[in-house]
Design a protein around this motif. Structure first.
Motif, PDB file in Angstrom:
ATOM      1  N   LYS A  11       2.660   8.184 -12.510  1.00 38.57           N
ATOM      2  CA  LYS A  11       3.344   7.516 -11.411  1.00 38.57           C
ATOM      3  C   LYS A  11       2.316   6.715 -10.625  1.00 38.57           C
ATOM      4  N   LYS A  12       2.505   5.402 -10.562  1.00 33.68           N
ATOM      5  CA  LYS A  12       1.600   4.553  -9.820  1.00 33.68           C
ATOM      6  C   LYS A  12       2.023   4.538  -8.359  1.00 33.68           C
ATOM      7  N   GLN A  13       1.045   4.592  -7.476  1.00 33.40           N
ATOM      8  CA  GLN A  13       1.307   4.428  -6.059  1.00 33.40           C
ATOM      9  C   GLN A  13       0.362   3.359  -5.552  1.00 33.40           C
ATOM     10  N   PHE A  14       0.850   2.545  -4.660  1.00 30.90           N
ATOM     11  CA  PHE A  14       0.050   1.483  -4.094  1.00 30.90           C
ATOM     12  C   PHE A  14      -0.071   1.697  -2.597  1.00 30.90           C
ATOM     13  N   SER A  15      -1.220   1.384  -2.071  1.00 31.23           N
ATOM     14  CA  SER A  15      -1.464   1.503  -0.632  1.00 31.23           C
ATOM     15  C   SER A  15      -1.191   0.173   0.036  1.00 31.23           C
ATOM     16  N   ARG A  36       5.685   9.247   0.888  1.00 28.46           N
ATOM     17  CA  ARG A  36       5.436   9.559  -0.525  1.00 28.46           C
ATOM     18  C   ARG A  36       6.693   9.392  -1.388  1.00 28.46           C
ATOM     19  N   ASP A  37       7.849   9.784  -0.891  1.00 24.92           N
ATOM     20  CA  ASP A  37       9.079   9.700  -1.681  1.00 24.92           C
ATOM     21  C   ASP A  37      10.041   8.627  -1.187  1.00 24.92           C
ATOM     22  N   ALA A  38       9.579   7.782  -0.267  1.00 21.46           N
ATOM     23  CA  ALA A  38      10.456   6.745   0.283  1.00 21.46           C
ATOM     24  C   ALA A  38      10.730   5.671  -0.766  1.00 21.46           C
ATOM     25  N   THR A  39      11.890   5.074  -0.695  1.00 21.64           N
ATOM     26  CA  THR A  39      12.232   3.977  -1.603  1.00 21.64           C
ATOM     27  C   THR A  39      12.490   2.684  -0.838  1.00 21.64           C
ATOM     28  N   TYR A  49       3.126   3.511  -0.761  1.00 24.77           N
ATOM     29  CA  TYR A  49       2.870   4.762  -0.053  1.00 24.77           C
ATOM     30  C   TYR A  49       1.736   4.584   0.945  1.00 24.77           C
ATOM     31  N   ILE A  50       1.975   4.980   2.172  1.00 17.69           N
ATOM     32  CA  ILE A  50       0.943   5.026   3.209  1.00 17.69           C
ATOM     33  C   ILE A  50       0.832   6.485   3.620  1.00 17.69           C
ATOM     34  N   PRO A  51      -0.333   7.101   3.435  1.00 21.45           N
ATOM     35  CA  PRO A  51      -0.470   8.489   3.899  1.00 21.45           C
ATOM     36  C   PRO A  51      -0.074   8.566   5.380  1.00 21.45           C
ATOM     37  N   SER A  52       0.806   9.461   5.717  1.00 28.15           N
ATOM     38  CA  SER A  52       1.347   9.626   7.071  1.00 28.15           C
ATOM     39  C   SER A  52       2.102   8.392   7.553  1.00 28.15           C
ATOM     40  N   GLY A  53       2.482   7.525   6.635  1.00 29.74           N
ATOM     41  CA  GLY A  53       3.157   6.281   7.009  1.00 29.74           C
ATOM     42  C   GLY A  53       4.442   6.482   7.771  1.00 29.74           C
ATOM     43  N   ASN A  54       5.252   7.442   7.363  1.00 30.73           N
ATOM     44  CA  ASN A  54       6.511   7.670   8.063  1.00 30.73           C
ATOM     45  C   ASN A  54       6.295   8.291   9.436  1.00 30.73           C
ATOM     46  N   GLU A  55       5.162   8.964   9.638  1.00 27.03           N
ATOM     47  CA  GLU A  55       4.892   9.594  10.932  1.00 27.03           C
ATOM     48  C   GLU A  55       4.135   8.654  11.870  1.00 27.03           C
ATOM     49  N   SER A  56       3.064   8.027  11.384  1.00 25.42           N
ATOM     50  CA  SER A  56       2.218   7.251  12.291  1.00 25.42           C
ATOM     51  C   SER A  56       2.156   5.760  11.964  1.00 25.42           C
ATOM     52  N   GLY A  57       2.726   5.323  10.876  1.00 28.82           N
ATOM     53  CA  GLY A  57       2.734   3.902  10.548  1.00 28.82           C
ATOM     54  C   GLY A  57       1.391   3.390  10.107  1.00 28.82           C
ATOM     55  N   LEU A  58       1.220   2.088  10.223  1.00 34.12           N
ATOM     56  CA  LEU A  58      -0.002   1.407   9.833  1.00 34.12           C
ATOM     57  C   LEU A  58      -0.695   0.942  11.106  1.00 34.12           C
ATOM     58  N   LYS A  59      -1.796   1.597  11.450  1.00 40.07           N
ATOM     59  CA  LYS A  59      -2.490   1.322  12.706  1.00 40.07           C
ATOM     60  C   LYS A  59      -3.577   0.279  12.484  1.00 40.07           C
ATOM     61  N   LEU A  60      -3.548  -0.767  13.289  1.00 43.87           N
ATOM     62  CA  LEU A  60      -4.551  -1.826  13.254  1.00 43.87           C
ATOM     63  C   LEU A  60      -5.399  -1.674  14.504  1.00 43.87           C
ATOM     64  N   VAL A  61      -6.661  -1.343  14.323  1.00 42.65           N
ATOM     65  CA  VAL A  61      -7.485  -0.917  15.450  1.00 42.65           C
ATOM     66  C   VAL A  61      -8.343  -2.015  16.060  1.00 42.65           C
ATOM     67  N   ASN A  62      -8.175  -3.242  15.685  1.00 45.47           N
ATOM     68  CA  ASN A  62      -8.902  -4.324  16.345  1.00 45.47           C
ATOM     69  C   ASN A  62      -8.231  -4.638  17.670  1.00 45.47           C
ATOM     70  N   GLY A  63      -8.975  -4.529  18.740  1.00 44.21           N
ATOM     71  CA  GLY A  63      -8.415  -4.810  20.057  1.00 44.21           C
ATOM     72  C   GLY A  63      -8.150  -6.299  20.246  1.00 44.21           C
ATOM     73  N   PHE A  64      -7.356  -6.576  21.246  1.00 44.67           N
ATOM     74  CA  PHE A  64      -7.068  -7.973  21.622  1.00 44.67           C
ATOM     75  C   PHE A  64      -6.770  -8.024  23.107  1.00 44.67           C
TER      76      PHE A  64
END
Length: 143
Positions: free
Chosen positions: A3-7, A110-113, A128-143
């Motif tokens: 099973k392939k998973q992509f980040s 992990r099991d989202a479609t 798949y994003i580890p913890s993606g459903n809980e914390s999303g994709l965090k971008l830490v560059n300030g602005f």
């Protein structure tokens, strides 16, 4: 069966547009922000679909500010390569000041479609994003 998973971390580009602020001098001003998402080409894929459910912004001082979309937005990122972009926030009103990070809320567990790729061979592995459903994709560059 393999099973392939992509980040998604290497697939997404975010553009902040139209940051404008009005400040009364005492730090109580507001500004507006527009947020767009774009992508670069990906080898071996014909579509990269990501389902966004909202955005959170964290001011340097103060509580995080959440924008939750009324309905999740599925966006094919590959349709946005070559200078195209999709608007996620349109002139959101924010307190003026520095922001430490922003978080894109996505359905990419992990099991989202709801977020997936379409590969050249027709297969559709989940993004798949580890913890993606809980914390999303965090971008830490300030602005």
């Amino acid at each position: 069966m393999i099973k392939k998973q992509f980040s998604i971390g290497t697939l997404v580009g975010v553009t902040l547009l139209g940051l404008a602020a009005c400040n009364s001098g005492d730090g109580s001003g507001t500004g507006t922000m527009s947020l767009q998402i774009t992508d670069a080409p990906v080898d071996d894929a014909t579509s990269v679909v990501v389902e966004f459910t909202g955005v959170t912004l964290k001011p340097a001082s103060g509580e995080a500010i959440d924008y939750t979309f009324d309905t999740p937005r599925q966006i094919d990122l590959l349709a946005l390569s070559g200078g195209e972009a999709e608007l996620l926030l349109d002139e959101a009103i924010l307190p003026a000041g520095r922001y430490n990070w922003l978080r894109l809320h996505v359905n990419a567990g992990r099991d989202a479609t709801d977020s997936y790729l379409v590969l050249e061979d027709g297969s559709m592995p989940a993004l798949y994003i580890p913890s993606g459903n809980e914390s999303g994709l965090k971008l830490v560059n300030g602005f």
